[in-house]
Design a protein around this motif. Structure first.
Motif, mmCIF file in Angstrom:
data_model
loop_
_atom_site.group_PDB
_atom_site.id
_atom_site.type_symbol
_atom_site.label_atom_id
_atom_site.label_comp_id
_atom_site.label_asym_id
_atom_site.label_seq_id
_atom_site.Cartn_x
_atom_site.Cartn_y
_atom_site.Cartn_z
ATOM 1 N N ILE A 21 0.841 -1.195 0.000
ATOM 2 C CA ILE A 21 0.000 0.000 0.000
ATOM 3 C C ILE A 21 0.878 1.248 0.000
ATOM 4 N N ALA A 22 0.520 2.211 -0.834
ATOM 5 C CA ALA A 22 1.245 3.485 -0.897
ATOM 6 C C ALA A 22 0.250 4.629 -0.858
ATOM 7 N N GLN A 23 0.651 5.730 -0.252
ATOM 8 C CA GLN A 23 -0.199 6.914 -0.309
ATOM 9 C C GLN A 23 -0.185 7.465 -1.736
ATOM 10 N N ALA A 24 -1.265 8.138 -2.110
ATOM 11 C CA ALA A 24 -1.404 8.597 -3.493
ATOM 12 C C ALA A 24 -1.933 10.021 -3.533
ATOM 13 N N LYS A 25 -1.574 10.723 -4.605
ATOM 14 C CA LYS A 25 -2.081 12.083 -4.804
ATOM 15 C C LYS A 25 -2.247 12.328 -6.299
ATOM 16 N N LEU A 26 -3.387 12.871 -6.677
ATOM 17 C CA LEU A 26 -3.635 13.227 -8.068
ATOM 18 C C LEU A 26 -2.868 14.507 -8.393
ATOM 19 N N ILE A 27 -2.070 14.473 -9.457
ATOM 20 C CA ILE A 27 -1.269 15.628 -9.854
ATOM 21 C C ILE A 27 -2.036 16.408 -10.916
ATOM 22 N N GLU A 28 -2.555 17.552 -10.525
ATOM 23 C CA GLU A 28 -3.338 18.376 -11.444
ATOM 24 C C GLU A 28 -2.570 19.607 -11.911
ATOM 25 N N LYS A 29 -1.483 19.952 -11.196
ATOM 26 C CA LYS A 29 -0.612 21.051 -11.603
ATOM 27 C C LYS A 29 0.791 20.761 -11.077
ATOM 28 N N ASP A 30 1.794 21.413 -11.657
ATOM 29 C CA ASP A 30 3.186 21.117 -11.314
ATOM 30 C C ASP A 30 3.455 21.264 -9.821
ATOM 31 N N SER A 31 2.836 22.254 -9.179
ATOM 32 C CA SER A 31 3.114 22.519 -7.762
ATOM 33 C C SER A 31 2.608 21.405 -6.849
ATOM 34 N N ASP A 32 1.739 20.522 -7.359
ATOM 35 C CA ASP A 32 1.248 19.416 -6.534
ATOM 36 C C ASP A 32 2.379 18.483 -6.121
ATOM 37 N N TRP A 33 3.459 18.452 -6.902
ATOM 38 C CA TRP A 33 4.599 17.611 -6.537
ATOM 39 C C TRP A 33 5.272 18.106 -5.250
ATOM 40 N N ASP A 34 5.054 19.377 -4.917
ATOM 41 C CA ASP A 34 5.650 19.934 -3.700
ATOM 42 C C ASP A 34 4.746 19.752 -2.480
ATOM 43 N N ASP A 35 3.599 19.127 -2.673
ATOM 44 C CA ASP A 35 2.637 18.965 -1.586
ATOM 45 C C ASP A 35 2.173 17.516 -1.489
ATOM 46 N N LEU A 36 3.115 16.591 -1.541
ATOM 47 C CA LEU A 36 2.786 15.170 -1.466
ATOM 48 C C LEU A 36 2.528 14.751 -0.017
ATOM 49 N N PRO A 37 1.811 13.641 0.190
ATOM 50 C CA PRO A 37 1.574 13.146 1.556
ATOM 51 C C PRO A 37 2.883 12.876 2.285
ATOM 52 N N GLY A 89 -10.788 10.232 -14.581
ATOM 53 C CA GLY A 89 -9.374 10.417 -14.268
ATOM 54 C C GLY A 89 -8.420 9.796 -15.265
ATOM 55 N N GLN A 90 -8.932 9.102 -16.283
ATOM 56 C CA GLN A 90 -8.051 8.454 -17.260
ATOM 57 C C GLN A 90 -7.235 9.504 -18.006
ATOM 58 N N GLY A 91 -5.933 9.272 -18.086
ATOM 59 C CA GLY A 91 -5.023 10.217 -18.715
ATOM 60 C C GLY A 91 -4.349 11.155 -17.728
ATOM 61 N N MET A 92 -4.851 11.185 -16.491
ATOM 62 C CA MET A 92 -4.256 12.064 -15.481
ATOM 63 C C MET A 92 -3.065 11.379 -14.822
ATOM 64 N N THR A 93 -2.278 12.156 -14.083
ATOM 65 C CA THR A 93 -1.092 11.637 -13.402
ATOM 66 C C THR A 93 -1.385 11.401 -11.935
ATOM 67 N N LEU A 94 -0.974 10.234 -11.446
ATOM 68 C CA LEU A 94 -1.133 9.870 -10.040
ATOM 69 C C LEU A 94 0.248 9.658 -9.441
ATOM 70 N N ALA A 95 0.544 10.377 -8.359
ATOM 71 C CA ALA A 95 1.818 10.199 -7.658
ATOM 72 C C ALA A 95 1.629 9.160 -6.567
ATOM 73 N N LEU A 96 2.535 8.215 -6.484
ATOM 74 C CA LEU A 96 2.507 7.194 -5.444
ATOM 75 C C LEU A 96 3.744 7.332 -4.573
ATOM 76 N N GLY A 97 3.530 7.305 -3.259
ATOM 77 C CA GLY A 97 4.641 7.452 -2.333
ATOM 78 C C GLY A 97 4.410 8.616 -1.394
ATOM 79 N N SER A 98 5.477 9.220 -0.957
ATOM 80 C CA SER A 98 5.379 10.333 -0.015
ATOM 81 C C SER A 98 6.345 11.430 -0.419
#
Length: 300
Positions: A29-45, A127-136
């Motif tokens: 199991i990994a935490q996940a976050k939908l990436i809708e803009k570049d800055s979302d990478w700076d706000d991961l779980p 959500g198909q085609g969108m980016t999902l970040a896995l991890g922290s």
């Protein structure tokens, strides 16, 4: 379908009415976050304790050849504090002799609880085609959502494709590169890897253009085709120097990347009616860098 993670042991529970049955074997199991803009990478779980309200991804299968993962996506259980107490059946990994039984044959566990990630189904194309970040925030990977399905038990199943550039760019054997050129090559490739699928398509194309400029100029000098003045030459001119040589394919690909770079300029877009580079164009630029590394004989 519900999912629960014991805050004390990390063991996982599941169930239709409540997360009360042990999940065996224990899933990944990994935490996940939908990436809708570049800055979302700076706000991961930041982990279940610090970010208990993040989505989680439960992996069911992984194919290293196609770099795809398939699993179920969950959101925090609405109306429940995180963590909360749940009555569960004894877990055979923790209590094989069933000594921790409480009332009604249940044990009380403090856990973070989740339910099927229905918000994903409400997005455009589920959500198909969108980016999902896995991890922290400590370490995470990017994945493209290829397919979304609602299962009969209420779970939300997603099929993911890796966006890691490490699967696209071959590893470089720096011993094959002249020592004076190694720092510039290493820095250029690291910038490409750091930007790949995390920054805008325009930014990735820019980093790939810079990397191809470094790679082509160093190869031309190292192979004896050109003198040191070539190290200061622009990519378009470098690409022309490959014409009629074995590296002609690299030169043609580099010319396209150079044109994509120009397309990223607002004045060019306005004057010529061009569209800005998108993620697909950025992926082409990444493959062009990989082609150069392989054709130059610098790949491991």
């Amino acid at each position: 379908m519900y999912l629960g993670i014991d805050t004390n042991t990390g063991l996982v529970y599941e169930g239709l009415g409540a997360p009360d049955m042990p999940a065996i074997p224990t899933p990944s199991i990994a935490q996940a976050k939908l990436i809708e803009k570049d800055s979302d990478w700076d706000d991961l779980p930041r982990g279940l304790w610090s970010s208990p309200l993040a989505w989680v991804f439960r992996e069911d299968s992984f194919d290293p050849v196609t770099r795809t993962r398939r699993g179920r996506l969950y959101e925090p259980q609405p109306g429940q504090g995180q963590p909360n107490e749940q009555a569960v059946s004894p877990h055979p990994y923790e209590d094989p002799l069933v000594r921790q039984l409480g009332r009604e044959g249940r044990a009380i566990k403090r856990m973070n609880t989740f339910t099927a990630c229905n918000p994903l189904l409400l997005l455009t194309q589920q959500g198909q085609g969108m980016t999902l970040a896995l991890g922290s925030s400590r370490a995470a990977s990017g994945w493209r959502i290829l397919q979304t399905e609602a299962l009969a038990n209420g779970c939300v199943m997603v099929t993911l494709k890796s966006l890691s550039a490490f699967g696209i760019l071959p590893a470089i054997d720096y011993a094959k590169i002249d020592e004076p050129f190694r720092p510039a090559v290493r820095e250029a490739i690291e910038r490409v890897l750091n930007s790949a699928f995390r920054e805008s398509g325009i930014s990735v194309v820019d980093h790939c253009r810079a990397a191809l400029t470094v790679l082509l100029s160093r190869w031309l000098v190292q192979s004896g085709h050109e003198d040191a003045k070539t190290l200061a030459t622009d990519l378009g001119e470098l690409a022309k120097k490959t014409e009629g040589r074995a590296m002609d394919c690299v030169g043609k690909a580099a010319q396209i990347v150079a044109r994509l770079h120009v397309r990223g300029k607002p004045n060019e877009q306005h004057a010529k009616g061009l569209r800005a580079p998108l993620e697909g164009d950025a992926e082409f630029a990444l493959h062009a860098v990989g082609l150069a590394i392989r054709d130059f004989g610098w790949a491991v």
